[in-house]
Every structure is written in C-alpha cells, then in structure tokens.
Design a protein around this motif. Structure first.
Motif, mmCIF file in Angstrom:
data_model
loop_
_atom_site.group_PDB
_atom_site.id
_atom_site.type_symbol
_atom_site.label_atom_id
_atom_site.label_comp_id
_atom_site.label_asym_id
_atom_site.label_seq_id
_atom_site.Cartn_x
_atom_site.Cartn_y
_atom_site.Cartn_z
ATOM 1 N N GLY A 1 54.100 100.531 58.190
ATOM 2 C CA GLY A 1 54.754 100.842 59.452
ATOM 3 C C GLY A 1 54.831 102.323 59.752
ATOM 4 N N LEU A 2 54.603 103.148 58.752
ATOM 5 C CA LEU A 2 54.552 104.587 59.006
ATOM 6 C C LEU A 2 53.308 104.943 59.824
ATOM 7 N N PHE A 3 52.304 104.071 59.757
ATOM 8 C CA PHE A 3 51.048 104.311 60.472
ATOM 9 C C PHE A 3 50.936 103.507 61.764
ATOM 10 N N TRP A 4 51.627 102.350 61.804
ATOM 11 C CA TRP A 4 51.651 101.526 63.021
ATOM 12 C C TRP A 4 53.050 100.939 63.126
ATOM 13 N N TRP A 5 53.845 101.476 64.033
ATOM 14 C CA TRP A 5 55.275 101.180 64.066
ATOM 15 C C TRP A 5 55.645 99.708 64.208
ATOM 16 N N PRO A 6 54.875 98.848 64.913
ATOM 17 C CA PRO A 6 55.311 97.449 64.999
ATOM 18 C C PRO A 6 55.402 96.751 63.636
ATOM 19 N N ILE A 7 54.520 97.112 62.720
ATOM 20 C CA ILE A 7 54.593 96.516 61.376
ATOM 21 C C ILE A 7 55.875 96.981 60.687
ATOM 22 N N GLY A 8 56.212 98.247 60.875
ATOM 23 C CA GLY A 8 57.441 98.766 60.285
ATOM 24 C C GLY A 8 58.680 98.086 60.826
ATOM 25 N N VAL A 9 58.685 97.824 62.117
ATOM 26 C CA VAL A 9 59.823 97.109 62.722
ATOM 27 C C VAL A 9 59.928 95.701 62.149
ATOM 28 N N ALA A 10 58.803 94.996 62.086
ATOM 29 C CA ALA A 10 58.808 93.626 61.548
ATOM 30 C C ALA A 10 59.256 93.622 60.086
ATOM 31 N N ALA A 11 58.743 94.569 59.312
ATOM 32 C CA ALA A 11 59.123 94.639 57.902
ATOM 33 C C ALA A 11 60.604 94.959 57.754
ATOM 34 N N ALA A 12 61.111 95.892 58.543
ATOM 35 C CA ALA A 12 62.522 96.256 58.462
ATOM 36 C C ALA A 12 63.409 95.069 58.835
ATOM 37 N N ILE A 13 63.012 94.313 59.847
ATOM 38 C CA ILE A 13 63.775 93.106 60.210
ATOM 39 C C ILE A 13 63.775 92.128 59.044
ATOM 40 N N GLY A 14 62.608 91.943 58.431
ATOM 41 C CA GLY A 14 62.512 91.038 57.288
ATOM 42 C C GLY A 14 63.384 91.483 56.124
ATOM 43 N N VAL A 15 63.409 92.778 55.848
ATOM 44 C CA VAL A 15 64.218 93.289 54.738
ATOM 45 C C VAL A 15 65.711 93.162 55.051
ATOM 46 N N VAL A 16 66.092 93.411 56.290
ATOM 47 C CA VAL A 16 67.498 93.203 56.687
ATOM 48 C C VAL A 16 67.889 91.748 56.460
ATOM 49 N N LEU A 17 67.046 90.827 56.889
ATOM 50 C CA LEU A 17 67.340 89.399 56.716
ATOM 51 C C LEU A 17 67.379 89.007 55.244
ATOM 52 N N TYR A 18 66.476 89.573 54.452
ATOM 53 C CA TYR A 18 66.438 89.300 53.012
ATOM 54 C C TYR A 18 67.774 89.679 52.374
ATOM 55 N N PHE A 19 68.239 90.900 52.655
ATOM 56 C CA PHE A 19 69.484 91.344 52.039
ATOM 57 C C PHE A 19 70.712 90.704 52.678
ATOM 58 N N LEU B 1 72.058 97.802 50.359
ATOM 59 C CA LEU B 1 70.641 97.768 50.719
ATOM 60 C C LEU B 1 70.425 97.147 52.093
ATOM 61 N N ALA B 2 71.277 96.216 52.485
ATOM 62 C CA ALA B 2 71.193 95.676 53.844
ATOM 63 C C ALA B 2 71.461 96.789 54.859
ATOM 64 N N LEU B 3 72.400 97.666 54.546
ATOM 65 C CA LEU B 3 72.694 98.788 55.440
ATOM 66 C C LEU B 3 71.549 99.797 55.476
ATOM 67 N N VAL B 4 70.935 100.063 54.328
ATOM 68 C CA VAL B 4 69.784 100.976 54.301
ATOM 69 C C VAL B 4 68.628 100.369 55.094
ATOM 70 N N ALA B 5 68.416 99.065 54.951
ATOM 71 C CA ALA B 5 67.365 98.387 55.720
ATOM 72 C C ALA B 5 67.675 98.441 57.215
ATOM 73 N N ALA B 6 68.938 98.291 57.570
ATOM 74 C CA ALA B 6 69.328 98.399 58.985
ATOM 75 C C ALA B 6 69.070 99.810 59.496
ATOM 76 N N ALA B 7 69.331 100.814 58.663
ATOM 77 C CA ALA B 7 69.050 102.197 59.052
ATOM 78 C C ALA B 7 67.550 102.388 59.263
ATOM 79 N N ALA B 8 66.746 101.794 58.385
ATOM 80 C CA ALA B 8 65.289 101.884 58.542
ATOM 81 C C ALA B 8 64.859 101.251 59.866
ATOM 82 N N LEU B 9 65.465 100.130 60.206
ATOM 83 C CA LEU B 9 65.138 99.459 61.464
ATOM 84 C C LEU B 9 65.526 100.324 62.660
ATOM 85 N N VAL B 10 66.733 100.866 62.628
ATOM 86 C CA VAL B 10 67.187 101.717 63.740
ATOM 87 C C VAL B 10 66.289 102.927 63.897
#
Length: 115
Positions: A61-79, A100-109
C-alpha cells in the motif's frame, strides 16, 4: 504526512510479521494465550497467514494506496476480533490486541487522509 504513514506502516508490518512467526513456530506464550481465548490449535497457522497478508498489504500500500487501505481495514478487523475474543472469555489481558487495533486504525486514517 507520508513519513508518518511510512513509520506506522513499517512498525505495524514488523509487529504483524513477528506475531505470525511466533504463531508458526508455536511459541509457548502465544499458544497459551490462544488456548485461553478458545482458538483451536489447527486454526493458529491461519491466523499467522492473515497477519502475513496484512503486513504484505500494508507495505504494498505504500506504492498503491488502495491496497494499503484494504490491508489496514483487514488488520483493524483482525485485532477487533482478537479484542472480542478476549472479552468473550473475560480475559483481562486484552491490552496488546487493543493497542494494535488502535495502531491499525491509525494506519488506516493515515492512508485515507489527503497527502
């Protein structure tokens, strides 16, 4: 803003990979925690694979932001699921998962804020 995104992404990806490695190598502390919240032993590798996928997605997602958004959503849901599992069994050791859920939420934001 990209520097903050980069730092949060790399830290979170590193934590996810370390957690996945602990699960795949059957670390005694991790296994005890998983057993406490009722995760069947045969499902633990699948949780590790999800963490690896999340880390790869965050970095991609650092190279293509939509993947980063999807991954961050997935990690938030995981935690969020991990926090829910701890709450379900009334386990008071939910701080790591919640943090870690909060860190993942920060990554998403950081991903969805304009650069």
């Amino acid at each position: 803003m990209f520097i903050a995104t980069l730092i949060v992404t790399l830290v979170l990806a590193g934590i996810l990979l370390a957690s996945a490695a602990a699960k795949l190598t059957r670390n005694a502390g991790v296994l005890a925690s998983m057993e406490k919240v009722g995760v069947p032993a045969e499902k633990i590798p699948w949780l590790a694979y999800l963490e690896i996928a999340g880390a790869v997605g965050l970095i991609a997602g650092l190279f293509w932001w939509p993947i980063g958004v999807a991954a961050a959503i997935g990690v938030v849901l995981y935690f969020a699921g991990a926090v829910g599992a701890h709450i379900r069994v009334k386990d008071k050791e939910l701080a790591p998962a919640a943090g870690l859920a909060l860190v993942a939420a920060a990554a998403l934001v950081l991903r969805i804020l304009p650069a």
